[in-house]
Design a protein around this motif. Sequence first.
Motif, PDB file in Angstrom:
ATOM      1  N   ALA A 143       0.591  -1.102  -0.046  1.00 23.14           N
ATOM      2  CA  ALA A 143       0.031   0.066  -0.035  1.00 23.14           C
ATOM      3  C   ALA A 143       0.838   1.470  -0.098  1.00 23.14           C
ATOM      4  O   ALA A 143       0.449   2.289  -0.342  1.00 23.14           O
ATOM      5  CB  ALA A 143      -0.854  -0.029   1.212  1.00 23.14           C
ATOM      6  N   PHE A 144       1.953   0.909   0.331  1.00 25.08           N
ATOM      7  CA  PHE A 144       2.802   2.131   0.379  1.00 25.08           C
ATOM      8  C   PHE A 144       3.679   2.543  -0.948  1.00 25.08           C
ATOM      9  O   PHE A 144       4.239   3.724  -1.087  1.00 25.08           O
ATOM     10  CB  PHE A 144       4.057   2.119   1.514  1.00 25.08           C
ATOM     11  N   PHE A 145       3.464   1.744  -2.029  1.00 26.84           N
ATOM     12  CA  PHE A 145       4.174   1.829  -3.206  1.00 26.84           C
ATOM     13  C   PHE A 145       3.108   1.854  -4.356  1.00 26.84           C
ATOM     14  O   PHE A 145       2.107   1.461  -4.189  1.00 26.84           O
ATOM     15  CB  PHE A 145       4.974   0.635  -3.322  1.00 26.84           C
ATOM     16  N   ASP A 146       3.442   2.611  -5.363  1.00 30.49           N
ATOM     17  CA  ASP A 146       2.781   2.433  -6.712  1.00 30.49           C
ATOM     18  C   ASP A 146       2.939   1.237  -7.335  1.00 30.49           C
ATOM     19  O   ASP A 146       3.853   0.316  -7.149  1.00 30.49           O
ATOM     20  CB  ASP A 146       3.129   3.644  -7.530  1.00 30.49           C
ATOM     21  N   PRO A 147       2.233   0.938  -8.547  1.00 26.72           N
ATOM     22  CA  PRO A 147       2.369  -0.118  -9.231  1.00 26.72           C
ATOM     23  C   PRO A 147       3.631  -0.126  -9.717  1.00 26.72           C
ATOM     24  O   PRO A 147       4.434   0.709 -10.117  1.00 26.72           O
ATOM     25  CB  PRO A 147       1.621  -0.027 -10.873  1.00 26.72           C
ATOM     26  N   GLY A 148       4.298  -1.492 -10.117  1.00 28.62           N
ATOM     27  CA  GLY A 148       5.578  -1.579 -10.174  1.00 28.62           C
ATOM     28  C   GLY A 148       6.752  -1.398  -9.030  1.00 28.62           C
ATOM     29  O   GLY A 148       7.743  -1.356  -9.369  1.00 28.62           O
ATOM     30  N   TRP A 149       6.119  -1.372  -7.557  1.00 29.07           N
ATOM     31  CA  TRP A 149       6.923  -1.057  -6.669  1.00 29.07           C
ATOM     32  C   TRP A 149       7.566   0.353  -6.851  1.00 29.07           C
ATOM     33  O   TRP A 149       8.696   0.272  -6.457  1.00 29.07           O
ATOM     34  CB  TRP A 149       7.764  -2.129  -6.207  1.00 29.07           C
ATOM     35  N   ARG A 150       7.112   1.427  -7.340  1.00 29.74           N
ATOM     36  CA  ARG A 150       7.386   2.675  -7.320  1.00 29.74           C
ATOM     37  C   ARG A 150       7.167   3.408  -6.024  1.00 29.74           C
ATOM     38  O   ARG A 150       6.036   2.999  -5.676  1.00 29.74           O
ATOM     39  CB  ARG A 150       7.226   3.446  -8.566  1.00 29.74           C
ATOM     40  N   HIS A 151       8.093   4.315  -5.621  1.00 29.89           N
ATOM     41  CA  HIS A 151       7.913   4.847  -4.268  1.00 29.89           C
ATOM     42  C   HIS A 151       8.094   6.649  -4.837  1.00 29.89           C
ATOM     43  O   HIS A 151       9.024   7.082  -4.920  1.00 29.89           O
ATOM     44  CB  HIS A 151       8.847   4.728  -3.312  1.00 29.89           C
ATOM     45  N   LYS A 152       6.679   7.221  -4.880  1.00 32.78           N
ATOM     46  CA  LYS A 152       6.906   8.785  -5.227  1.00 32.78           C
ATOM     47  C   LYS A 152       7.979   9.653  -4.290  1.00 32.78           C
ATOM     48  O   LYS A 152       8.620  10.368  -4.861  1.00 32.78           O
ATOM     49  CB  LYS A 152       5.582   9.319  -5.188  1.00 32.78           C
ATOM     50  N   ARG A 153       7.797   9.327  -2.874  1.00 34.19           N
ATOM     51  CA  ARG A 153       8.579  10.371  -2.024  1.00 34.19           C
ATOM     52  C   ARG A 153      10.207  10.018  -2.450  1.00 34.19           C
ATOM     53  O   ARG A 153      10.870  11.094  -2.351  1.00 34.19           O
ATOM     54  CB  ARG A 153       8.021   9.784  -0.733  1.00 34.19           C
ATOM     55  N   ILE A 154      10.550   8.885  -2.401  1.00 35.41           N
ATOM     56  CA  ILE A 154      11.940   8.465  -2.749  1.00 35.41           C
ATOM     57  C   ILE A 154      12.105   9.025  -3.935  1.00 35.41           C
ATOM     58  O   ILE A 154      13.396   9.513  -4.181  1.00 35.41           O
ATOM     59  CB  ILE A 154      12.139   6.977  -2.684  1.00 35.41           C
ATOM     60  N   ASP A 155      11.358   8.859  -4.958  1.00 38.14           N
ATOM     61  CA  ASP A 155      11.733   9.323  -6.496  1.00 38.14           C
ATOM     62  C   ASP A 155      12.069  10.669  -6.439  1.00 38.14           C
ATOM     63  O   ASP A 155      12.926  11.411  -6.996  1.00 38.14           O
ATOM     64  CB  ASP A 155      10.645   8.922  -7.319  1.00 38.14           C
ATOM     65  N   ARG A 156      11.260  11.503  -5.607  1.00 40.24           N
ATOM     66  CA  ARG A 156      11.446  12.855  -5.646  1.00 40.24           C
ATOM     67  C   ARG A 156      12.692  13.381  -4.730  1.00 40.24           C
ATOM     68  O   ARG A 156      13.419  14.212  -5.182  1.00 40.24           O
ATOM     69  CB  ARG A 156      10.097  13.628  -4.892  1.00 40.24           C
ATOM     70  N   GLU A 157      13.240  12.540  -3.821  1.00 42.65           N
ATOM     71  CA  GLU A 157      14.175  12.869  -3.038  1.00 42.65           C
ATOM     72  C   GLU A 157      15.631  12.750  -3.965  1.00 42.65           C
ATOM     73  O   GLU A 157      16.563  13.176  -3.816  1.00 42.65           O
ATOM     74  CB  GLU A 157      14.517  12.188  -1.927  1.00 42.65           C
ATOM     75  N   LEU A 158      15.416  11.433  -4.654  1.00 49.41           N
ATOM     76  CA  LEU A 158      16.371  10.999  -5.497  1.00 49.41           C
ATOM     77  C   LEU A 158      16.798  12.090  -6.760  1.00 49.41           C
ATOM     78  O   LEU A 158      17.928  12.285  -6.920  1.00 49.41           O
ATOM     79  CB  LEU A 158      16.193   9.492  -6.143  1.00 49.41           C
ATOM     80  N   ALA A 159      15.688  12.623  -7.194  1.00 48.52           N
ATOM     81  CA  ALA A 159      15.564  13.658  -8.360  1.00 48.52           C
ATOM     82  C   ALA A 159      16.265  14.891  -7.534  1.00 48.52           C
ATOM     83  O   ALA A 159      16.970  15.686  -8.305  1.00 48.52           O
ATOM     84  CB  ALA A 159      14.355  13.915  -8.875  1.00 48.52           C
ATOM     85  N   ARG A 160      15.987  15.381  -6.442  1.00 53.30           N
ATOM     86  CA  ARG A 160      16.580  16.592  -5.718  1.00 53.30           C
ATOM     87  C   ARG A 160      17.988  16.039  -5.416  1.00 53.30           C
ATOM     88  O   ARG A 160      18.718  17.218  -5.568  1.00 53.30           O
ATOM     89  CB  ARG A 160      15.773  16.728  -4.141  1.00 53.30           C
ATOM     90  N   VAL A 161      18.577  15.310  -5.123  1.00 50.41           N
ATOM     91  CA  VAL A 161      19.975  14.952  -4.924  1.00 50.41           C
ATOM     92  C   VAL A 161      20.561  14.989  -6.331  1.00 50.41           C
ATOM     93  O   VAL A 161      21.847  15.540  -6.338  1.00 50.41           O
ATOM     94  CB  VAL A 161      19.986  13.592  -4.377  1.00 50.41           C
TER      95      VAL A 161
END
Length: 284
Positions: free
Chosen positions: A63-81
């Motif tokens: 329930a914490f992940f999107d389809p394909g086991w994607r994680h929006k919050r972590i994706d945003r943090e990785l993009a910021r880094v």
Amino acid sequence: MPLYIADYRADTSHLDAAEHGAYLLLIMHYWTTGGLPGDDRQLARIACMTAAEWRRARLTIAAFFDPGWRHKRIDRELARVDETSSKYAERAKKAASKRWSKQDDKHASSMLGAPEPQPHPEKNGGDGGDAQARDPDPLGRPEPAQEPALPAQPASLITPEAHALADELAAIAGVGAGPDTPPGWCGAAHRVQAWLSRGWTRDAVLIGARASMARKRDGPPGGVGYFEPAIAREIAAQAKPIPEVVTLPAKTIHGDPHGSYRQGRGDGFAAIAAHYAARATGGG
């Protein structure tokens, strides 16, 4: 990896301890690799769960992940880094370009016969000493800005000694190492590091573990923590003071003319020898 504790606690208050551990391990893997595999067997391995444990927890954690086991919050943090790293790299590239351009201009001036600016002494108004002025840039360009130092990467909290000792304990317990490690043994090096930090020696840890396994009759233990009570007992035993040896005064044995012997102070065995000698010659 940034962890916003208040947000995390608000989103995960319904998880039990095992689900907390699995979710944290999954997002740590996500942060270091950029994503998660789609295979349940690999996900269970990353979460340090058995197949049955993963089946029970999967729906809650998914329930914490999107389809394909994607994680929006972590994706945003990785993009910021990535964006911050790109900015640092671009600024460093511009600064290096300015330095090289300045050196090329000076080289071209010397080739055309232009006189190099000479340093001239100035009086230092503070203490009257001579000070040398800095050569100005002939083109009047500002000095490149100093690049901020990147933060140093923290050293690992687990020492190589702790990893090696954890492998030895796994061998004593009869469990596999590496990818064959049972889920209960995940993080064994962390527990071993805590023991070493307390001052527990490697020899005491191994003695306690072997003694514990010698008494076990129902297969390998579920985790390295099983050895802790036996190791603690061994540490306590080694810490006991050595008992003091008291020497008692020696006692001698006197011969008795009636064939018996008694303890006391006298000639001891000399008296016994004399008694038997007298009997042998008919004197007693």
